[in-house]
Design a protein around this motif. Structure first.
Motif, short mmCIF file in Angstrom:
data_model
loop_
_atom_site.label_atom_id
_atom_site.label_comp_id
_atom_site.label_asym_id
_atom_site.label_seq_id
_atom_site.Cartn_x
_atom_site.Cartn_y
_atom_site.Cartn_z
N SER A 17 0.83 -1.20 0.00
CA SER A 17 0.00 0.00 0.00
C SER A 17 0.86 1.25 0.00
CB SER A 17 -0.95 0.01 1.20
OG SER A 17 -0.21 0.05 2.39
N ALA A 18 2.00 1.22 0.66
CA ALA A 18 2.90 2.38 0.63
C ALA A 18 3.48 2.56 -0.77
CB ALA A 18 4.04 2.19 1.65
N PHE A 19 3.77 1.45 -1.42
CA PHE A 19 4.31 1.50 -2.78
C PHE A 19 3.26 2.05 -3.75
CE2 PHE A 19 6.32 -0.64 -6.53
CZ PHE A 19 7.54 0.01 -6.41
N ALA A 20 2.00 1.60 -3.58
CA ALA A 20 0.91 2.05 -4.45
C ALA A 20 0.60 3.52 -4.23
CB ALA A 20 -0.33 1.21 -4.22
N ALA A 21 0.78 4.01 -3.01
CA ALA A 21 0.47 5.40 -2.70
C ALA A 21 1.50 6.35 -3.31
CB ALA A 21 0.41 5.61 -1.18
N GLY A 22 2.70 5.85 -3.60
CA GLY A 22 3.74 6.68 -4.19
C GLY A 22 3.49 6.91 -5.66
N GLY A 23 4.39 7.61 -6.30
CA GLY A 23 4.26 7.88 -7.72
C GLY A 23 4.18 9.37 -7.97
N LYS A 24 4.16 9.72 -9.26
CA LYS A 24 4.18 11.12 -9.63
C LYS A 24 2.94 11.88 -9.22
CE LYS A 24 7.49 11.05 -13.34
NZ LYS A 24 7.81 11.49 -14.69
N ASN A 25 1.85 11.19 -8.92
CA ASN A 25 0.62 11.86 -8.49
C ASN A 25 0.52 11.98 -6.98
OD1 ASN A 25 -0.33 12.30 -11.10
ND2 ASN A 25 -1.20 10.26 -11.19
N SER A 26 1.51 11.49 -6.26
CA SER A 26 1.45 11.52 -4.80
C SER A 26 1.83 12.90 -4.28
CB SER A 26 2.40 10.48 -4.21
OG SER A 26 3.74 10.86 -4.42
N ALA A 27 1.36 13.20 -3.10
CA ALA A 27 1.68 14.48 -2.46
C ALA A 27 3.19 14.59 -2.21
CB ALA A 27 0.92 14.61 -1.14
N GLU A 28 3.83 13.48 -1.86
CA GLU A 28 5.28 13.48 -1.61
C GLU A 28 6.04 13.95 -2.85
OE1 GLU A 28 8.79 10.41 -0.12
OE2 GLU A 28 6.95 9.59 -0.98
N TYR A 29 5.69 13.41 -4.01
CA TYR A 29 6.36 13.78 -5.26
C TYR A 29 6.08 15.25 -5.59
CZ TYR A 29 7.67 13.92 -10.18
OH TYR A 29 8.25 14.26 -11.38
N ASP A 57 17.27 11.70 5.12
CA ASP A 57 17.63 11.33 3.75
C ASP A 57 16.37 11.38 2.89
OD1 ASP A 57 20.29 10.90 4.31
OD2 ASP A 57 19.99 8.77 4.77
N PRO A 58 16.46 11.90 1.68
CA PRO A 58 15.27 11.94 0.82
C PRO A 58 14.92 10.53 0.32
CG PRO A 58 17.19 12.70 -0.39
CD PRO A 58 17.62 12.51 1.04
N SER A 59 13.64 10.32 0.08
CA SER A 59 13.20 9.02 -0.45
C SER A 59 13.56 8.94 -1.94
CB SER A 59 11.68 8.87 -0.29
OG SER A 59 11.02 9.78 -1.16
N LYS A 60 13.46 7.76 -2.51
CA LYS A 60 13.72 7.59 -3.94
C LYS A 60 12.74 8.42 -4.77
CE LYS A 60 15.85 3.02 -3.88
NZ LYS A 60 17.19 3.44 -4.16
N LEU A 61 11.49 8.53 -4.31
CA LEU A 61 10.49 9.30 -5.01
C LEU A 61 10.84 10.79 -4.98
CD1 LEU A 61 7.85 9.06 -6.57
CD2 LEU A 61 6.64 9.35 -4.41
N GLU A 62 11.32 11.27 -3.85
CA GLU A 62 11.75 12.67 -3.76
C GLU A 62 12.95 12.93 -4.66
OE1 GLU A 62 10.60 14.19 0.69
OE2 GLU A 62 12.15 12.65 0.52
N GLU A 63 13.89 12.01 -4.69
CA GLU A 63 15.06 12.17 -5.57
C GLU A 63 14.63 12.21 -7.03
OE1 GLU A 63 17.72 9.01 -4.50
OE2 GLU A 63 18.45 10.09 -2.73
N LYS A 64 13.65 11.39 -7.40
CA LYS A 64 13.10 11.40 -8.76
C LYS A 64 12.46 12.77 -9.05
CE LYS A 64 11.27 9.63 -12.61
NZ LYS A 64 11.84 10.26 -13.76
N ALA A 65 11.73 13.30 -8.09
CA ALA A 65 11.09 14.61 -8.25
C ALA A 65 12.13 15.71 -8.44
CB ALA A 65 10.20 14.92 -7.04
N TYR A 66 13.22 15.65 -7.69
CA TYR A 66 14.28 16.66 -7.83
C TYR A 66 14.89 16.60 -9.23
CZ TYR A 66 14.06 16.56 -2.69
OH TYR A 66 13.63 16.59 -1.40
N THR A 67 15.13 15.37 -9.71
CA THR A 67 15.69 15.18 -11.04
C THR A 67 14.73 15.69 -12.12
OG1 THR A 67 16.89 13.23 -10.26
CG2 THR A 67 16.63 13.45 -12.64
N ASP A 68 13.45 15.35 -11.98
CA ASP A 68 12.45 15.80 -12.95
C ASP A 68 12.32 17.32 -12.95
OD1 ASP A 68 12.00 13.15 -13.54
OD2 ASP A 68 10.03 13.04 -12.56
N ALA A 69 12.34 17.92 -11.77
CA ALA A 69 12.22 19.38 -11.67
C ALA A 69 13.41 20.05 -12.35
CB ALA A 69 12.13 19.80 -10.21
N GLU A 70 14.60 19.52 -12.14
CA GLU A 70 15.78 20.11 -12.77
C GLU A 70 15.70 20.00 -14.29
OE1 GLU A 70 20.67 19.95 -12.58
OE2 GLU A 70 19.50 18.53 -11.39
#
Length: 170
Positions: A17-29, A57-70
């Motif tokens: 459920s934590a994995f399903a809640a993640g993704g580009k549409n999540s609040a964390e991202y 430490d940032p999560s993998k999803l946050e790191e992905k968001a930083y990369t996408d934003a850049e």
């Protein structure tokens, strides 16, 4: 043995459920993406050091968001986005409802997914427009999509020419 099996099952379900809640549409991202974008716009790095510092430490999803934003910031800076060029990058708009009769008694953050709905409110409410990557569209671009006719907001000929049917009326 039974306790171990139950524990394993519960662990797998909570991970799933934590994995399903993640993704580009999540609040964390979205929060990480917006933080990184803000940092980049201010001339900073727009990375974990800017957004979370040494607190964790940032999560993998946050790191992905930083990369996408850049990546998106570089495109925007080079004029590569439809929003920067004046095209129709509209995906959704947000506005704050105050619970009054004029807001249909709705309260809090509201989202609109087409320009027809936005035209009804754009001249009465402070709205923010976003593209499909959740990047804010500059007000100067969004203003080209509407005009006022009497007391009503209307979709402009420019928007009718540059936006698709889904963007126009859902």
């Amino acid at each position: 043995m039974r306790k171990l099996t139950l524990f394993t099952l519960i662990s797998l379900l909570s991970c799933g459920s934590a994995f399903a809640a993640g993704g580009k549409n999540s609040a964390e991202y979205r929060e990480a993406y917006q933080c990184a974008l803000t940092g980049l716009k201010e001339g900073g790095a727009g990375d974990a050091a800017f957004c979370v510092g040494n607190s964790r430490d940032p999560s993998k999803l946050e790191e992905k968001a930083y990369t996408d934003a850049e990546r998106d910031f570089k495109r925007m800076k080079n004029g590569g986005t439809a929003a920067a060029q004046g095209g129709c990058a509209f995906h959704h708009a947000n506005w704050m409802a105050n619970g009054s009769r004029s807001d249909g008694f709705a309260e809090g953050l509201q989202q609109i997914t087409n320009l027809k709905e936005a035209a009804n409110l754009v001249f009465m409410r402070e709205m923010r427009f976003y593209d499909s990557r959740n990047m804010e569209i500059p007000r100067s671009v969004a203003q080209k999509w509407f005009y006022k006719k009497g007391d009503r907001g209307m979709i402009s000929p420019f928007a009718k020419k540059t936006c698709n049917k889904t963007q126009l009326s859902g």
